[in-house]
Design a protein around this motif. Structure first.
Motif, PDB file in Angstrom:
ATOM      1  N   ALA A 254      19.458  31.803   9.138  1.00 20.80           N
ATOM      2  CA  ALA A 254      20.912  31.910   8.973  1.00 20.80           C
ATOM      3  C   ALA A 254      21.307  31.780   7.505  1.00 20.80           C
ATOM      4  O   ALA A 254      22.187  32.505   7.024  1.00 20.80           O
ATOM      5  N   ASP A 255      20.663  30.872   6.781  1.00 29.06           N
ATOM      6  CA  ASP A 255      20.956  30.709   5.356  1.00 29.06           C
ATOM      7  C   ASP A 255      20.628  31.974   4.567  1.00 29.06           C
ATOM      8  O   ASP A 255      21.312  32.307   3.606  1.00 29.06           O
ATOM      9  N   ARG A 256      19.587  32.673   4.971  1.00 30.94           N
ATOM     10  CA  ARG A 256      19.143  33.860   4.233  1.00 30.94           C
ATOM     11  C   ARG A 256      19.953  35.119   4.545  1.00 30.94           C
ATOM     12  O   ARG A 256      20.031  36.015   3.724  1.00 30.94           O
ATOM     13  N   VAL A 257      20.512  35.186   5.739  1.00 32.77           N
ATOM     14  CA  VAL A 257      21.177  36.430   6.148  1.00 32.77           C
ATOM     15  C   VAL A 257      22.677  36.274   6.374  1.00 32.77           C
ATOM     16  O   VAL A 257      23.325  37.215   6.838  1.00 32.77           O
ATOM     17  N   GLU A 258      23.235  35.138   6.057  1.00 35.84           N
ATOM     18  CA  GLU A 258      24.652  34.894   6.304  1.00 35.84           C
ATOM     19  C   GLU A 258      25.499  36.022   5.732  1.00 35.84           C
ATOM     20  O   GLU A 258      25.368  36.401   4.573  1.00 35.84           O
ATOM     21  N   GLY A 259      26.374  36.576   6.572  1.00 35.64           N
ATOM     22  CA  GLY A 259      27.254  37.662   6.149  1.00 35.64           C
ATOM     23  C   GLY A 259      26.621  39.043   6.233  1.00 35.64           C
ATOM     24  O   GLY A 259      27.268  40.033   5.904  1.00 35.64           O
ATOM     25  N   ASN A 260      25.377  39.145   6.684  1.00 36.69           N
ATOM     26  CA  ASN A 260      24.714  40.445   6.752  1.00 36.69           C
ATOM     27  C   ASN A 260      23.878  40.516   8.033  1.00 36.69           C
ATOM     28  O   ASN A 260      22.688  40.243   8.020  1.00 36.69           O
ATOM     29  N   LEU A 261      24.530  40.915   9.119  1.00 37.75           N
ATOM     30  CA  LEU A 261      23.814  41.002  10.399  1.00 37.75           C
ATOM     31  C   LEU A 261      22.763  42.104  10.390  1.00 37.75           C
ATOM     32  O   LEU A 261      21.786  42.014  11.130  1.00 37.75           O
ATOM     33  N   LEU A 262      22.952  43.117   9.560  1.00 38.88           N
ATOM     34  CA  LEU A 262      21.917  44.160   9.461  1.00 38.88           C
ATOM     35  C   LEU A 262      20.617  43.543   8.957  1.00 38.88           C
ATOM     36  O   LEU A 262      19.538  43.885   9.443  1.00 38.88           O
ATOM     37  N   ALA A 263      20.692  42.643   7.988  1.00 35.49           N
ATOM     38  CA  ALA A 263      19.496  41.959   7.505  1.00 35.49           C
ATOM     39  C   ALA A 263      18.933  41.048   8.587  1.00 35.49           C
ATOM     40  O   ALA A 263      17.715  40.923   8.741  1.00 35.49           O
ATOM     41  N   ALA A 264      19.796  40.395   9.333  1.00 33.42           N
ATOM     42  CA  ALA A 264      19.336  39.503  10.405  1.00 33.42           C
ATOM     43  C   ALA A 264      18.585  40.289  11.473  1.00 33.42           C
ATOM     44  O   ALA A 264      17.597  39.810  12.016  1.00 33.42           O
ATOM     45  N   GLN A 265      19.050  41.471  11.763  1.00 31.20           N
ATOM     46  CA  GLN A 265      18.409  42.294  12.771  1.00 31.20           C
ATOM     47  C   GLN A 265      17.003  42.660  12.336  1.00 31.20           C
ATOM     48  O   GLN A 265      16.081  42.671  13.063  1.00 31.20           O
TER      49      GLN A 265
END
Length: 187
Positions: free
Chosen positions: A176-187
């Motif tokens: 969550a800390d690494r991808v906050e604000g970017n769900l495309l990166a989280a995916q």
């Protein structure tokens, strides 16, 4: 009718409506919802697809209105996508969208995609016509506090999971800390 993003799949199983409006902050969620709607439409016999992107003030709204009347020789039903990246269709676009919603074309599933709308846009006559004629799905940003649970649900849907207990919670917090604000990166 407004449908929450998590309710869209069950809504589509009950049958398609003639118009869907996707709008909000999260491009990944809007993209996935659009894919689900298109898949359901294809399964229901919508074999042709037209995409109209409203770019600037010089968009020819009459071509959109003509698209409804011009059915293919090979397709019984089609999907017409209207993408308005600015969220502002303009005066001509407002009138065209209201006309489209007032007399929805037969055999056409309409999919309108918009960015996050401000209060003025969401209170406009054209958006009210879209809401009244079909289904709207709004994608709000996933807040930081809810992001670890969102990531865990996505992992579970893919057949994956993190370790149990504190170790798993630390792993989810790390992601969550690494991808906050970017769900495309989280995916």
């Amino acid at each position: 009718m407004q449908v929450k993003p998590e309710q869209l799949a069950s809504h589509l199983q009950r049958g398609l409506k003639p118009l869907y409006v996707l709008h909000g902050d999260e491009p990944l969620l809007a993209l996935e919802a659009g894919d689900a709607i298109r898949a359901a439409a294809r399964a229901a016999g919508h074999t042709e697809r037209e995409v109209h992107t409203v770019a600037g003030a010089h968009f020819d709204w009459s071509s959109l209105l003509g698209a409804a009347a011009a059915m293919s020789l090979f397709a019984e039903a089609k999907i017409v996508e209207i993408r308005i990246p600015s969220g502002k269709p303009g005066k001509d676009g407002s009138a065209a969208l209201q006309r489209w919603c007032g007399q929805p074309p037969e055999g056409v599933l309409t999919l309108v995609t918009l960015p996050r709308l401000d209060r003025q846009q969401s209170g406009s006559a054209w958006f009210a016509a879209l809401e009244a004629a079909g289904v709207t799905v709004r994608f709000d940003a996933v807040e930081r506090a809810a992001l670890p649970a969102w990531i865990a649900r996505r992992l579970a849907a893919q057949g994956q999971r993190v370790a149990e207990g504190d170790e798993g919670q630390r792993t989810l917090a790390f992601f969550a800390d690494r991808v906050e604000g970017n769900l495309l990166a989280a995916q």
